[in-house]
Scaffold this motif. Sequence first.
Motif, mmCIF file in Angstrom:
data_model
loop_
_atom_site.group_PDB
_atom_site.id
_atom_site.type_symbol
_atom_site.label_atom_id
_atom_site.label_comp_id
_atom_site.label_asym_id
_atom_site.label_seq_id
_atom_site.Cartn_x
_atom_site.Cartn_y
_atom_site.Cartn_z
ATOM 1 N N ASP B 40 26.853 -18.467 -34.895
ATOM 2 C CA ASP B 40 26.429 -19.036 -36.556
ATOM 3 C C ASP B 40 27.052 -17.885 -37.487
ATOM 4 O OD1 ASP B 40 25.182 -17.108 -34.932
ATOM 5 O OD2 ASP B 40 23.434 -17.414 -35.883
ATOM 6 N N SER B 41 27.983 -17.440 -37.248
ATOM 7 C CA SER B 41 28.452 -16.539 -37.998
ATOM 8 C C SER B 41 30.485 -16.569 -37.803
ATOM 9 C CB SER B 41 28.548 -15.140 -37.241
ATOM 10 O OG SER B 41 29.543 -14.230 -38.238
ATOM 11 N N GLY B 42 30.561 -16.356 -39.169
ATOM 12 C CA GLY B 42 32.412 -16.839 -39.621
ATOM 13 C C GLY B 42 33.131 -16.386 -38.543
ATOM 14 N N ILE B 43 32.334 -14.807 -37.889
ATOM 15 C CA ILE B 43 33.035 -13.946 -37.287
ATOM 16 C C ILE B 43 34.022 -15.077 -35.845
ATOM 17 C CG2 ILE B 43 32.029 -13.016 -35.670
ATOM 18 C CD1 ILE B 43 33.087 -10.543 -35.499
ATOM 19 N N TRP B 44 32.705 -16.161 -35.700
ATOM 20 C CA TRP B 44 33.565 -16.928 -34.283
ATOM 21 C C TRP B 44 34.534 -17.353 -34.588
ATOM 22 C CZ3 TRP B 44 31.659 -15.589 -29.881
ATOM 23 C CH2 TRP B 44 30.769 -15.029 -29.833
#
Lengths: 553, 68
Positions: B40-44
């Motif tokens: 659920d985060s752009g870091i993924w």
Amino acid sequence: MGLITSMAAFWLAILVVFVLVNRGIWVFTDVSKSMSMFMLEKALGPPIDFVEGKRGSAATSWIIQGALWLIPASVITFCGLWLSHDPEALHSLSSWGLNPASTSLITSGFLVAVYGSVGMLLIGSSMHIVPELGGTTLATEKNATLMSFVWTLAVFVMFIAANKPEILGIKVMPLATLLSNLALIAVIVNMLLTAASRTKKMPLPAWMMIIGMISAPVSVVVLAITGPLDSGSGQWLATRMGGTSFFLMMSGAILYGASRGSGNPLWSRSLAAVTMVGAILTINPAGLIEGEIASDFLGISAASFEPSRNDIIAGSFLLALSLIPIIALSANVLATMRGDDVFIENPDSPGMPEINLAAFMAVPIAIGGLFVLTDHLTGTNELTGIHTSLVLMGVWVVFVPASLGAALSIFPEASGRNVLSVNRSRWAFWLMAGGAFSGLVFTMMADFSDMALLEAAIEEENSTASRIRVLGSILFYGTVLGSIYHSLNIISGSFRGALADEGPTPSSTSISSPYKLTKETTVRKILAQREGKLDTVVVPESSTDVPGNPTEL
Amino acid sequence: MLVMGFVSTMVFLILYGILFPSSDLPVISSVLPVFDGVFDSGIWFFILGAMIGVFAILGTMLTEATSE
């Protein structure tokens, strides 16, 4: 005991080591040589047979593993930078029992970059540089190759320790220290045996690498003997001396790499001597500003940093003096790369842009480091907010490019093959350098913004700084991509890169010159020296110095 | 081959949608909820990119070592 006393003991210890390495240990030299060789190979038993002893295999093994460590180092640092503006980004990992925080990730990224990448690349380079400059071969390739895997294990343990300091009540970091020192001592003994079998006078870059390696354990022993290791000042000094060790090794590697990659002789031996002696005599600004990391490594309790007035004066003075060897190194490397003219030789050669960047950026980042360290040493602590960004910049814009550049320039000679693609190497450089520089500059801007608000005692969340941090972390991702490109290039090159002994194709044309040249040159060099002219002057063969007369009819 | 695979996947999905309207895809519809609240985060996206890079290196090592 004061800071200056500890430094004096360190200088004396290094001098003694230097003399002993040069002169031997009296009648025990031969005995110690044969016993050391036995300990490095036969005493290890079956494990030593798992690795090959082919010439260059040790350097290649260390360099490849060092390049591979660049990937986790950059990924972990990237995650640390991301979590600084979005602390919940990796919360889903908590289901596996992992709760990564920005600070712990940045610290572990720093350790993996310094010990995994920089350390392995520099040690790998030294395994080629020292025998090459000494006109000999590495004492034992097998042991050196085996130790690369022990070092890799140590870095892995170090990464765990930075994120989970204690497991089952046992401190993890001292285990990493034990493993890394085990490998380091084996490498040092290997280097000393290699230096002992030299057939010619060994130039300074090789000595820098050997002394750099030795200075790491020597500094800790000196601080333990003289006493201040359990004080805040002593732990701070131990961290600084760790920086000295890496700086010396890096200096040796890039001086050799700049000379070998460009094909030019070293510009100044005097400046190389200034770099070596200056690095030992002064306090290097490289590394974390606090001494806590030294206490973690040694498994002792961290002491509060309370330097005496004399320590502050001596420390500030020696820190300021450290600019002399750094400027000497930077000038020497840049001048060596330029050679006789205004251009850098072989600018496309893998490794040269990296060395150029490191030499160029070393001075401004060192000056920044001096400001922050002096601020910390005097207890002002106004600039500590940018400390992390500055340290990361020192690692990713100076130490990583320098060690990678030196390793890339010697990789063909060590492995027998070139990297797969010069073009990919160039792309990797721009991604890595651009990502690290721009990403960390933006992060530093956010740090300054936070510091300004903190000083103004504004408690609201700084949304501007947060947005800049997003940009900084995304830009830093270029470093991750650059690391992957470099690793792919090196690994593919080691399998099917062009053979290193295939020299460049000679030109089919040659210029016959009336001038006697002392060595081969290029048209570009002649033009750059403003000696050559493109206008051809035609002189008739029948011309004489006799003044002319009217034609008699 | 990649183009062929992509085209046949699209054809299969469209055909499935026509033949079994308002039905969930088999297997995929059961697996996807497992990842709810995970990525659920752009870091993924960035981590995924790095993972592709790591697998590219592993793949290169395997193919280079086993070629010829």
